[in-house]
Design a protein around this motif. Structure first.
Motif, PDB file in Angstrom:
ATOM      1  N   ASP A   9       0.857  -1.181   0.000  1.00 21.70           N
ATOM      2  CA  ASP A   9       0.000   0.000   0.000  1.00 21.70           C
ATOM      3  C   ASP A   9       0.892   1.230   0.000  1.00 21.70           C
ATOM      4  N   GLU A  14      -1.918   3.053   6.271  1.00 20.19           N
ATOM      5  CA  GLU A  14      -2.709   1.898   5.831  1.00 20.19           C
ATOM      6  C   GLU A  14      -1.906   0.608   6.020  1.00 20.19           C
ATOM      7  N   ARG A  15      -0.636   0.624   5.596  1.00 14.37           N
ATOM      8  CA  ARG A  15       0.222  -0.565   5.745  1.00 14.37           C
ATOM      9  C   ARG A  15       0.337  -0.981   7.204  1.00 14.37           C
ATOM     10  N   LEU A  18      -3.047  -2.222   8.668  1.00 20.04           N
ATOM     11  CA  LEU A  18      -3.372  -3.581   8.241  1.00 20.04           C
ATOM     12  C   LEU A  18      -2.475  -4.603   8.929  1.00 20.04           C
ATOM     13  N   LEU A  54      -2.077  -8.768   0.001  1.00 14.25           N
ATOM     14  CA  LEU A  54      -3.087  -7.748   0.262  1.00 14.25           C
ATOM     15  C   LEU A  54      -2.536  -6.463  -0.330  1.00 14.25           C
ATOM     16  N   GLU A  56      -3.007  -2.645  -2.541  1.00 13.35           N
ATOM     17  CA  GLU A  56      -3.774  -1.503  -3.025  1.00 13.35           C
ATOM     18  C   GLU A  56      -3.751  -1.559  -4.548  1.00 13.35           C
ATOM     19  N   LEU A  80      -5.893 -10.386  -2.364  1.00 16.41           N
ATOM     20  CA  LEU A  80      -6.896  -9.470  -1.831  1.00 16.41           C
ATOM     21  C   LEU A  80      -6.516  -8.074  -2.283  1.00 16.41           C
ATOM     22  N   LEU A  81      -7.401  -7.424  -3.028  1.00 17.81           N
ATOM     23  CA  LEU A  81      -7.112  -6.096  -3.560  1.00 17.81           C
ATOM     24  C   LEU A  81      -8.038  -5.061  -2.959  1.00 17.81           C
ATOM     25  N   THR A  82      -7.471  -3.900  -2.638  1.00 16.08           N
ATOM     26  CA  THR A  82      -8.249  -2.784  -2.109  1.00 16.08           C
ATOM     27  C   THR A  82      -8.109  -1.600  -3.055  1.00 16.08           C
ATOM     28  N   SER A  83      -9.074  -0.683  -2.994  1.00 11.79           N
ATOM     29  CA  SER A  83      -8.999   0.519  -3.820  1.00 11.79           C
ATOM     30  C   SER A  83      -9.796   1.633  -3.175  1.00 11.79           C
ATOM     31  N   ALA A  84      -9.284   2.836  -3.324  1.00 11.43           N
ATOM     32  CA  ALA A  84     -10.003   4.014  -2.846  1.00 11.43           C
ATOM     33  C   ALA A  84     -10.881   4.585  -3.957  1.00 11.43           C
ATOM     34  N   ALA A  91     -12.135  -1.226 -10.425  1.00  8.18           N
ATOM     35  CA  ALA A  91     -12.395  -2.383  -9.579  1.00  8.18           C
ATOM     36  C   ALA A  91     -12.533  -3.656 -10.399  1.00  8.18           C
TER      37      ALA A  91
END
Length: 99
Positions: A9, A14-15, A18, A54, A56, A80-84, A91
């Motif tokens: 990330d 955030e890192r 998590l 995991l 970003e 596992l992917l995250t996005s703002a 996405a």
């Protein structure tokens, strides 16, 4: 899921957040690795072969998608992917990552 985690990330908070969440949860984690950018991610990923990634989503540039897809297919970690970003197009990219 027990194993080696790689958290990637761009945001240090955030890192670390998590990482803290994983350490304090009941999830049996053997090791947590952290990457602040895509280049660090690649180096750690190839060196450590994490079981769970995991990441970003926004760290992956358009020019890096083909390399990213190949690595995920070769090593086959849990991803596992995250996005703002709130857009569907961004996405949707991980959904087309696997054949």
């Amino acid at each position: 899921m027990e194993g080696k985690w790689l958290i990637a990330d761009r945001d240090v908070n955030e890192r670390e957040g998590l990482k803290w969440l994983l350490k304090t949860s009941s999830i049996p984690v053997t090791n947590i690795l952290l990457a602040a950018n895509y280049q660090e991610f690649i180096v750690l990923f190839e060196k450590e072969s994490p079981d769970i990634v995991l990441m970003e989503l926004d760290m992956i540039g358009k020019e890096d998608w083909s390399t990213f897809r190949e690595l995920m297919q070769i090593y086959d970690p849990v991803l596992l992917l995250t996005s703002a970003e709130a857009t569907f197009e961004r996405a949707r990219l991980p959904l087309i990552c696997r054949p």
